[in-house]
Write an enzyme that holds these catalytic residues in place. Structure first.
Site, PDB file in Angstrom:
ATOM      1  N   GLU A  60       0.813  -1.201   0.000  1.00  0.00           N
ATOM      2  CA  GLU A  60       0.000   0.000   0.000  1.00  0.00           C
ATOM      3  C   GLU A  60       0.856   1.264   0.000  1.00  0.00           C
ATOM      4  O   GLU A  60       2.021   1.250   0.374  1.00  0.00           O
ATOM      5  CB  GLU A  60      -0.913  -0.003   1.200  1.00  0.00           C
ATOM      6  CG  GLU A  60      -0.142  -0.136   2.486  1.00  0.00           C
ATOM      7  CD  GLU A  60      -0.990  -0.663   3.627  1.00  0.00           C
ATOM      8  OE1 GLU A  60      -2.068  -1.230   3.369  1.00  0.00           O
ATOM      9  OE2 GLU A  60      -0.567  -0.482   4.763  1.00  0.00           O
ATOM     10  N   CYS A  72       3.604   8.364   0.733  1.00  0.00           N
ATOM     11  CA  CYS A  72       4.328   7.397   1.551  1.00  0.00           C
ATOM     12  C   CYS A  72       4.265   6.046   0.840  1.00  0.00           C
ATOM     13  O   CYS A  72       3.180   5.513   0.598  1.00  0.00           O
ATOM     14  CB  CYS A  72       3.649   7.342   2.916  1.00  0.00           C
ATOM     15  SG  CYS A  72       4.268   6.061   3.984  1.00  0.00           S
ATOM     16  N   CYS A  93       7.582  -7.314   6.747  1.00  0.00           N
ATOM     17  CA  CYS A  93       8.861  -6.815   7.271  1.00  0.00           C
ATOM     18  C   CYS A  93       9.420  -7.845   8.238  1.00  0.00           C
ATOM     19  O   CYS A  93       8.678  -8.463   8.995  1.00  0.00           O
ATOM     20  CB  CYS A  93       8.659  -5.488   7.987  1.00  0.00           C
ATOM     21  SG  CYS A  93      10.204  -4.775   8.623  1.00  0.00           S
ATOM     22  N   CYS A 141       9.173  -5.341  14.956  1.00  0.00           N
ATOM     23  CA  CYS A 141       8.937  -4.359  16.029  1.00  0.00           C
ATOM     24  C   CYS A 141       7.583  -4.654  16.672  1.00  0.00           C
ATOM     25  O   CYS A 141       6.606  -4.933  15.981  1.00  0.00           O
ATOM     26  CB  CYS A 141       8.976  -2.939  15.471  1.00  0.00           C
ATOM     27  SG  CYS A 141      10.537  -2.571  14.659  1.00  0.00           S
ATOM     28  N   CYS A 159       4.235  -2.687  15.741  1.00  0.00           N
ATOM     29  CA  CYS A 159       3.989  -2.432  14.317  1.00  0.00           C
ATOM     30  C   CYS A 159       3.234  -3.595  13.683  1.00  0.00           C
ATOM     31  O   CYS A 159       3.665  -4.740  13.744  1.00  0.00           O
ATOM     32  CB  CYS A 159       5.317  -2.213  13.598  1.00  0.00           C
ATOM     33  SG  CYS A 159       5.124  -2.008  11.823  1.00  0.00           S
ATOM     34  N   CYS A 197       0.441   2.336   8.904  1.00  0.00           N
ATOM     35  CA  CYS A 197       1.126   1.310   8.125  1.00  0.00           C
ATOM     36  C   CYS A 197       0.501  -0.060   8.263  1.00  0.00           C
ATOM     37  O   CYS A 197       0.319  -0.551   9.361  1.00  0.00           O
ATOM     38  CB  CYS A 197       2.574   1.215   8.568  1.00  0.00           C
ATOM     39  SG  CYS A 197       3.411   2.752   8.379  1.00  0.00           S
TER      40      CYS A 197
END
Ligand code: SAH
Ligand code: SF4
Length: 349
Positions: A92, A105, A112, A116, A119, A330
């Protein structure tokens, strides 16, 4: 023979590719302009190349494109685009319009690997790196209808874990023959991969944002596992040594989580850590999501933290939570889409 995706080539690569076909070097710049300034979707459109040359190119190369699968518009004007990739993966991009500018962005990976704890993208794990073409195609697609002034690599993924594709894409963004976006308006955000920060600085001059998010190694080890490899002192050293565009500052991102890193003691430690480094601080109230126990900070804590930094002459902005009604944080649209696909609809898309 597989065709070359021409948007995976840097200007240098394209020159090499064309020389291999016995063509002049300057043709690469002409083709770059067609791709990134005029948005050409076929070689046929490139009318300053001979018909024969265009036919030859079409035999050997392809021009990839992305079209948004889904666009959501927030009441505050933030737009979120979901792109479906060739292999069925999705990423996205988010467009954030503000006074006098529009910041796009974009994503650099599917998922990922950094894990983290605060996140949502981290919970997807890493599916794969995006190719250079998939990174620039997010910009190509949205530029058709929007006037983009700034680009940040702050969407899904850790850009510096996909360094070579990201560097190629950055060079296309800032090239006078490519998108022509000033390097002062392009920012890479990292969780702090220290050696790759050095490599990035050597490869290309753009702005850097660093997700610090904590003021002691103890705290940061818990929030961001990468801290065990590159602790705060090493990360801040890499910041000190990073070559920025003229007169720019490093952006320190600090996600505030209630009761965890949002106290005045944290603010004091932050000021000490950042002493002597040219920085501005972005305070980001933690965006809550299902399956994560962390909570957004109280407004009072944000205000105190913000004011303390201001009093110490640190440039600070508290990033207004944008696009809340479309969950522009995100990874959140992707999560919702996948839940929808799996059966139960969820939330407010
Ligand atoms: N991997 C890069 C860029 C993508 S994350 C990085 O970590 O910097 C972009 C930003 O979103 C980071 O600053 C990260 O700390 C922040 N972020 C991630 N999850 C968040 C959440 N739930 N609420 C608020 N900010 C979040
Ligand atoms: Fe990856 Fe950045 Fe999320 Fe950490 S904050 S998991 S590095 S996308």
């Amino acid at each position: 023979m597989d065709k070359t995706d021409i948007k995976n080539l840097s200007l240098d690569d394209l020159e090499g590719f064309l020389l291999g076909l016995g063509k002049e070097r300057y043709r690469a710049k002409q083709i770059f302009k067609w791709l990134y300034q005029k948005g050409a979707g076929s070689f046929e459109e490139m009318t300053n190349l001979s018909k024969e040359f265009r036919r030859e190119l079409a035999e050997r190369a392809a021009i990839s494109m992305l079209t948004p699968e889904r666009v959501e518009v927030s009441s505050d004007g933030t737009k979120k685009y979901l792109f479906l990739l060739e292999d069925g993966a999705s990423v996205e991009s988010v467009l954030i319009p503000e006074e006098g500018r529009a910041t796009l962005c974009i994503s650099s990976q599917v998922g990922c690997a950094m894990g983290c704890r605060f996140c949502l993208t981290g919970t997807f794990n890493l599916q794969r790196n995006l190719q250079c073409s998939e990174i620039v195609n997010q910009v190509c697609a949205i530029r058709e209808s929007e006037n983009i002034t700034n680009v940040v690599l702050m969407g899904m993924g850790e850009p510096l874990a996909n360094l070579s594709n990201v560097v190629r894409a950055l060079n296309i963004l800032i090239s006078p023959d490519g998108f022509q976006i000033s390097n002062r308006r392009v920012t890479v955000s990292t969780c702090g991969l220290v050696p790759e920060m050095e490599s990035l600085g050597r490869a290309v001059t753009v702005n850097l944002a660093v997700s610090l998010n904590a003021t002691t190694d103890e705290q940061r080890d818990i929030l961001m596992p990468i801290n065990k490899k590159y602790p705060i002192a090493a990360l801040l050293d890499a910041c000190r040594n990073f070559p920025l565009p003229n007169r720019r500052m490093i952006t320190i991102e600090y996600v505030m989580i209630r009761g965890l890193n949002d106290s005045l003691d944290d603010a004091k430690r932050l000021v000490k850590l950042l002493r002597g480094i040219p920085v501005k601080v972005n305070l980001i109230p933690f965006n809550e999501f299902d399956g994560c126990d962390f909570r957004s900070p109280l407004q009072e804590a944000i205000d105190h933290f913000h004011r303390y930094l201001l009093d110490k002459n640190i440039t600070v902005i508290t990033r207004a939570s944008r696009g809340g009604d479309i969950s522009a944080a995100c990874g959140q649209l992707k999560a919702k889409l996948e839940k929808t696909v799996q059966g139960g609809t969820h939330g407010n898309i």
